[in-house]
Scaffold this active site. Sequence first.
Site, short mmCIF file in Angstrom:
data_model
loop_
_atom_site.label_atom_id
_atom_site.label_comp_id
_atom_site.label_asym_id
_atom_site.label_seq_id
_atom_site.Cartn_x
_atom_site.Cartn_y
_atom_site.Cartn_z
N LYS A 79 -6.93 -1.83 -1.75
CA LYS A 79 -5.81 -2.21 -2.60
C LYS A 79 -4.76 -2.94 -1.78
O LYS A 79 -4.50 -2.57 -0.62
CB LYS A 79 -5.22 -0.95 -3.23
N SER A 154 -2.54 1.27 -11.74
CA SER A 154 -2.28 0.01 -11.08
C SER A 154 -3.40 -0.45 -10.14
O SER A 154 -3.42 -1.61 -9.76
CB SER A 154 -0.99 0.11 -10.27
N SER A 178 -2.70 6.01 -11.04
CA SER A 178 -3.13 4.66 -10.68
C SER A 178 -4.51 4.54 -10.05
O SER A 178 -5.02 3.43 -9.89
CB SER A 178 -2.12 4.00 -9.76
#
Lengths: 485, 89
Positions: A79, A154, A178
């Site tokens: 990420k 996210s 997330s």
Amino acid sequence: MELFELPAWKLGKMMESGEVTAVEVVESVLSRIEEREEILHCYNEVYGEEALQEAEEIDKRRKGGEKLPPFAGIPVAVKDNICVKGKDITCSSKILKGFISPYDATVIRKIKSQKMIIIGRTNMDEFAMGSSTENSAYGVTRNPLDTSKVPGGSSGGSAAAVASGEAIVALGSDTGGSIRQPAAFCGVVGFKPTYGLVSRYGLIAFASSLDQIGPITKDVRDAAAMLEIIAGKDNYDSTSLPVKVPHYSTMLEDDISEIRVGIMEEYNAEGVSEEVIEGIEEVIDIFRTMRVNVKSVSFPHMEYALPCYYIIAPAEASSNLARYDGVQYGISEETVEDIRELYRKVRTSGFGKEVKRRIMMGTYVLSSGYYDAFYLKAQKVRTLIRHDFERAFKDVDVIIGPTSPTVAFGIGERTADPISMYLSDIFTIPANLAGISAISIPLFKDGNLPVGIHIVGKALGEIDILKVSYKLEQELKERGLYHGI
Amino acid sequence: MDVRHIAKLSNLELTEDELREMEEHFNAIMEYFKKLSSVDTERVEPTFYVIKHQTPMREDRVEKGLEREDVLGIAPHTEGGYIRVPRIR
């Protein structure tokens, strides 16, 4: 079966036995990226050439008879809020454009020491604020199972990459869901460890008392193995727990008859879709058939978790994001009168709408006159939510419910109404507020979009969660409710 | 609620349109937050951190930190080994 479809544990064995090479694995993933990335946009950047070079190096060493770690040569997506030395990192924000990490996050140091190959940095909601990966300054990510839908967020880029075979495993971060919610939407496994089990050193902070790094994988076995790799005490994170990391992956097949399974009574509350309720009922039936005694547990303060979170997380964020001021890093401005103007100009042009909204919400709830009514009140309600869990864990060891009230929703469907977007995290948020561990595993039925099954455990209850979800995964396969990729 | 004032405290400049939209969303969200006021929190201690906050001590030993060039290299404006900022007043 293509190599990119396989889980890491299988590929690791195949590489070790010489059946395939690391170069072949990386090439398979890169060709998948070539094929799908234009539509999906999982990545903000792919490190194709470097990945191939590393793979060649690994193959050479293996050929030379060297014994390498089991996941050596496995492509991992990271990420875009976890620091990799010498690489750009943006948090999908314009404000960090041009920022190059001067060091490796602890989790990156650990995956590098396993000789895993970082294949790229994945798209996300800006600063991890969002539930759909639509709040990215670099464009939306699409759900690989249905490209008209969001991948969740996210960590949407990471989940979509694993689900599409654009990566074998991925790292995400979870502040209110997330990791788990995008894993649910994309039909993969997402694990949020106990707060403090995994070092946050090198994770760009959103809400420090809630953030935790965790794996997104194709199956439970990979999740266990990845957790084993990234967990552990770290001197660079004072909140990391001084515990010995168990060998989760060797315990997966252990008997679960001693584990007490609870079902969250509120799973069919208002706003939960029919298919999600059916999914949970399917799981209840699976446990009954296995003669596992399933007990209903209630969470009287469940409905307060969301407002509680949306006070605490923005409050912490407004403080954490004060550092983006155009002075030490990121974008800057040339023609300003004084430093105040620099701050305002850089932050105004650098942050996106949702980030501005959260900073302002946080600033408001912390401002004098409102602190007691909002912020302190929320922290007290957080205690009551913790107590709900403590009470439940007297009777059960794991608690099953939905990961999200619905399956993946359409792109653009919820962007105009922030509360409707926030509601998609209603089941995941309590675990962050209480600092406990939780996993999402997918249930596929009748060719529909998958339903995320959420299994919550105690603080450091990772083993129980992994054993139960491994068993459940096997049973889902038996019943044809498992998709693989 | 004075959204303009909160924007100022946050070091953000919002256009009139943005302010209007922000105010609308803000009011809806704050209305939703009011739910909390119905919870009885009499004699409940706040949870700021879920783990017992600790300040672990480490051995007093010199360790290598980040490279000066790496850190200065990411600052937008530097001069003579320092970060340069506009006028402070």
